[in-house]
Design a protein around this motif. Structure first.
Motif, PDB file in Angstrom:
ATOM      1  N   VAL A   1      -6.349  -4.154   5.752  1.00 52.53           N
ATOM      2  CA  VAL A   1      -5.979  -4.515   4.372  1.00 52.53           C
ATOM      3  C   VAL A   1      -7.229  -4.790   3.546  1.00 52.53           C
ATOM      4  O   VAL A   1      -8.314  -5.021   4.079  1.00 52.53           O
ATOM      5  CB  VAL A   1      -5.081  -5.775   4.335  1.00 52.53           C
ATOM      6  N   ASP A   2      -7.034  -4.814   2.235  1.00 43.02           N
ATOM      7  CA  ASP A   2      -8.115  -5.181   1.321  1.00 43.02           C
ATOM      8  C   ASP A   2      -8.466  -6.649   1.490  1.00 43.02           C
ATOM      9  O   ASP A   2      -7.634  -7.465   1.894  1.00 43.02           O
ATOM     10  CB  ASP A   2      -7.671  -4.949  -0.136  1.00 43.02           C
ATOM     11  N   LEU A   3      -9.686  -6.986   1.103  1.00 42.81           N
ATOM     12  CA  LEU A   3     -10.125  -8.387   1.192  1.00 42.81           C
ATOM     13  C   LEU A   3      -9.315  -9.286   0.258  1.00 42.81           C
ATOM     14  O   LEU A   3      -9.220 -10.485   0.465  1.00 42.81           O
ATOM     15  CB  LEU A   3     -11.615  -8.490   0.810  1.00 42.81           C
ATOM     16  N   SER A   4      -8.714  -8.695  -0.763  1.00 42.16           N
ATOM     17  CA  SER A   4      -7.996  -9.490  -1.756  1.00 42.16           C
ATOM     18  C   SER A   4      -6.598  -9.887  -1.295  1.00 42.16           C
ATOM     19  O   SER A   4      -5.886 -10.588  -2.001  1.00 42.16           O
ATOM     20  CB  SER A   4      -7.903  -8.693  -3.055  1.00 42.16           C
ATOM     21  N   VAL A   5      -6.193  -9.418  -0.122  1.00 47.82           N
ATOM     22  CA  VAL A   5      -4.838  -9.699   0.352  1.00 47.82           C
ATOM     23  C   VAL A   5      -4.695 -11.180   0.692  1.00 47.82           C
ATOM     24  O   VAL A   5      -5.570 -11.778   1.314  1.00 47.82           O
ATOM     25  CB  VAL A   5      -4.510  -8.801   1.567  1.00 47.82           C
ATOM     26  N   VAL A   6      -3.585 -11.765   0.252  1.00 48.59           N
ATOM     27  CA  VAL A   6      -3.311 -13.186   0.503  1.00 48.59           C
ATOM     28  C   VAL A   6      -2.779 -13.350   1.926  1.00 48.59           C
ATOM     29  O   VAL A   6      -1.921 -12.583   2.373  1.00 48.59           O
ATOM     30  CB  VAL A   6      -2.282 -13.707  -0.528  1.00 48.59           C
ATOM     31  N   LEU A   7      -3.332 -14.330   2.609  1.00 49.52           N
ATOM     32  CA  LEU A   7      -2.974 -14.532   4.020  1.00 49.52           C
ATOM     33  C   LEU A   7      -1.712 -15.376   4.147  1.00 49.52           C
ATOM     34  O   LEU A   7      -1.447 -16.258   3.319  1.00 49.52           O
ATOM     35  CB  LEU A   7      -4.127 -15.224   4.746  1.00 49.52           C
ATOM     36  N   SER A   8      -0.980 -15.097   5.222  1.00 45.00           N
ATOM     37  CA  SER A   8       0.199 -15.918   5.463  1.00 45.00           C
ATOM     38  C   SER A   8      -0.058 -16.781   6.686  1.00 45.00           C
ATOM     39  O   SER A   8      -0.930 -16.495   7.505  1.00 45.00           O
ATOM     40  CB  SER A   8       1.423 -15.027   5.668  1.00 45.00           C
ATOM     41  N   ASP A   9       0.703 -17.832   6.790  1.00 42.05           N
ATOM     42  CA  ASP A   9       0.529 -18.793   7.869  1.00 42.05           C
ATOM     43  C   ASP A   9       0.733 -18.115   9.224  1.00 42.05           C
ATOM     44  O   ASP A   9       1.652 -17.316   9.382  1.00 42.05           O
ATOM     45  CB  ASP A   9       1.546 -19.935   7.682  1.00 42.05           C
TER      46      ASP A   9
END
Length: 646
Positions: free
Chosen positions: A47-55
């Motif tokens: 994924v792109d670095l801008s992707v928001v991470l999930s728990d």
RNA sequence: GCCGGGUUAGCUCAGUUGGCAGAGCACUUCUCUUGUAAAGAAGAUGUCGUCGGUUCGAUUCCGACACCCGGCUCCA
């Protein structure tokens, strides 16, 4: 604000604020990593670095140290190439631009059928550098198929890809993703990409070439630009250096410089004449091959270059491969063809008398010259040629004897190839393509497992190539790695259930029953010409003493030493060594240079000291000069070297 | 076969906006007689890939073909 926990590849955990991106994680680990980060891998997905991470996600930060990182870098550079070309050529459209080994390419159609040439690459490269200097961010967007078709309305190839993706079952549900950077550039792309163009510093455009849309020659031809891209300046420099080194080994260049052979244009494309020095090497190769085959239980045969069309009807070549054959010659009693393969004639030899199981396995060997009509654009030095000689054997064996024969063959092949300085081998086992093959399942299964068992019995790791077999039977192909790590496919061991059938080959087994033999086609060097070319590149023209056309150059220091030098020459020639004499008409340094350029392994310099001592000065390729070596000692040393094929 | 580039001395290459071409190396001869990667001098060398066209004149411009190079496609 709640926290989330993510898992790193080393097993450790890290707490981040909710809404943190892959980039934030990289920064949390360290500033160096944040700077080097190109993309992330979240739960195994890139994924792109801008992707928001999930728990609870497992996250790996990918940098250009890894293959994946490098691949992304190359892919993103391809986008910048497309951006540059579209800016420079208004109205140009673009097709696909994937990363490839060492770099990337992108295919374009320039308006009005215009084409690109090497000169235009510099301008394009300049434009790319501007885009990179601007450090434009790659921004991902997503759209429905309909929306995507609108975005790419001016780019028919992109629309075709979108529609193909839409119609394929797997991707039907997927949204279409695209990436924007700069003010106007947008490219259809699955991603991910590096965060911004500033990460793409170390690239070079290499060449332009035509390439068919979707690789199909029925489709229009696009303009393809190839480039190379690397993580840092050193890697790029090293790559370019390796290309230069490989170019120095080019067999076409060396064949010319070392006066080995030539391709006079009056002869026609893909046909070579062998000069004395090249012929000497070739003869030694062939002599060695004959020697090994003789002791390996092969029977030598000879067959003509021409045959009546009837033979190739029987063999099936005219049905299956006539496009690759030279057109027929009309003769009084019909049509004659140049042979593209030796096997039909070897079948005739087998059929010439009743065979008993006691005759099997029957191994027929021939250095057989064949002619294939290769398309004009595919010719390439000795590597792709129209007239060539195969170290060809056809082994006729019973089905029961197959496994043992294959096992012996594998050993034989590797042992012969090792004599030519190859140390690394890899094996490929190609299996049946049910769509394009003949013969019944049971035989195929039996034969394939015979090949597999033979490989296993020798502990040889191999790759399966499913459906890659010839139509008539499964095969093992053997690749070798050369001195600079390039891989060449040389040998092949192919089983054939078809030709014995077509030629109605039989043998009488121990119970008096007539049975069909299995035929094995095998070649070690494959084409002698191509193998020679590979050897030239492998040795960089510096053949080992046993193979080199001239083994020893004898140089008197001055005229006064000529008589002694001739004496040395005579003794060496008397021992059967291949020598050349260089009289003292030029300064010694100059003569040394000349013979060194010819890559002669031993330069003997004889002067006053040697005349009085019966010695020689030995200047061996790749080692220090030795003075005062007794001639007898040198002879012994060269003898050993040649005999052991060092 | 397709796209792009190319073909000038034996080799590597320069050149001519159209007026029959040049360097370095190699080659030949002479001088030097050398101890480990380029001695000096003189000389010879070309259908400027082939065939056609345009032109007073083509190596140069145009066309066809041959061959080579980088790719695509193909490769029993």
């Amino acid at each position: 604000m709640t926290d989330i926990t993510v898992l790193l590849p080393d097993g450790s955990e890290r707490k981040l604020h909710e809404g943190a991106t892959v980039s934030d994680l990289a920064l949390d680990v360290g500033e160096g990593l944040a700077k080097a980060a190109l993309i992330g891998e979240v739960n195994g997905e890139e994924v792109d670095l801008s992707v928001v991470l999930s728990d609870g996600a497992t996250v790996n930060i990918v940098t250009s140290d890894s293959d994946k990182g490098l691949e992304t870098l190359r892919h993103s550079t391809a986008h910048v190439l497309a951006q540059a070309v579209l800016e420079i050529y208004p109205g140009a459209t673009f097709a696909i631009g994937p990363p490839i080994e060492h770099g990337f390419y992108y295919d374009f159609a320039i308006p009005d059928g215009a084409t690109l040439s090497d000169e235009t690459l510099e301008d394009i490269e300049e434009k790319m550098k501007e885009i990179i200097a601007a450090d434009q961010a790659f921004i991902r967007g997503e759209a429905s198929v309909q929306e995507a078709l609108e975005i790419f309305v001016d780019h028919p190839y992109k629309c075709e890809i979108i529609q193909a993706a839409d119609s394929s079952e797997i991707d039907a549900a997927e949204v279409i993703s695209f990436y924007r950077n700069g003010t106007g550039f947008v490219d259809l792309c699955r991603g991910p990409h590096v965060p911004s163009t500033g990460k793409l510093q170390h690239f070079k455009l290499m060449n332009v070439a035509g390439a068919y849309w979707r690789g199909d020659e029925k489709n229009p031809m696009l303009q393809r630009i190839y480039g190379t891209a690397w993580a840092n300046k050193k890697q790029l420099k090293d790559h370019l250096f390796r290309l230069e080194e490989a170019a120095k080994r080019d067999h076409r260049k060396l064949a010319n410089e070392l006066d080995l052979l030539s391709f006079p244009s009056e002869l026609g494309g893909g046909l070579a004449v062998w000069h004395p020095k090249g012929s000497q090497v070739r003869k030694l190769m062939e002599d060695y091959s004959r020697e090994r085959h003789e002791s390996g239980g092969y029977k030598f045969v000879y067959t003509p270059h021409l045959a009546n069309a009837e033979l190739f009807h029987t063999s099936g070549h005219l049905d299956f491969y006539s496009e690759g054959m030279y057109p027929p010659m009309e003769m009084d009693n019909g049509e004659y063809y140049l042979k593209p393969m030796n096997c039909p004639m070897h079948c005739l030899i087998y059929r010439a008398g009743t065979k008993s199981y006691r005759d099997l396995p029957l191994r027929l060997f021939e250095l057989g010259t064949v002619y294939r009509y290769e398309r004009a654009g595919t010719l390439h030095g000795l590597m792709r040629i129209r007239g060539f000689t195969q170290d060809d054997a056809h082994i006729f064996t019973s089905e029961e004897g197959l496994a043992e024969e294959i096992a012996g063959l594998l050993e034989f092949v590797v042992s012969v190839l090792k004599a030519f300085g190859f140390e690394e081998f890899s094996f490929n086992l190609s299996t049946r393509d049910p769509e394009k093959s003949v013969g019944d399942d049971q035989i195929w299964e039996h034969a394939t497992s015979a090949l597999e068992e033979a490989l296993n019995a020798h502990g040889l790791p191999f790759q399966m190539k499913l459906g890659d077999a010839a139509f008539y039977g499964p095969k093992i192909d053997i690749d070798v790695s050369d001195a600079i790590g390039r891989s060449w496919q040389l040998s092949t061991i192919q089983l054939d259930f078809n030709l014995p059938e077509r030629f109605d080959l039989r043998y009488i087994d121990s119970s008096g029953e007539r049975k069909r033999p299995v035929m094995i086609h095998r070649a070690l060097m494959g084409s002698i010409e191509r193998f020679f070319g590979v050897l030239v590149e492998h040795y960089a023209g510096a053949f080992p003493a046993w193979l080199t056309p001239i083994q020893v150059a004898v140089l008197p220091v001055a005229n006064g030493h000529e008589e002694y030098a001739k004496d040395v020459l005579g003794k060496l020639e008397g021992e059967g060594f291949r020598c050349e004499f260089y009289r003292a008409d030029n300064p010694l340094g100059k003569r040394i240079r000349d013979v060194k350029t010819q890559k002669i392994p031993y330069v003997l310099v004889v002067g006053g000291d040697d005349v009085s001592n019966g010695s020689v000065g030995v200047n061996a390729r790749g080692s220090e000069v030795e003075r005062g070596v007794p001639l007898t000692a040198f002879i012994e040393r060269l003898r050993t070297e040649v005999d052991t094929r060092q």
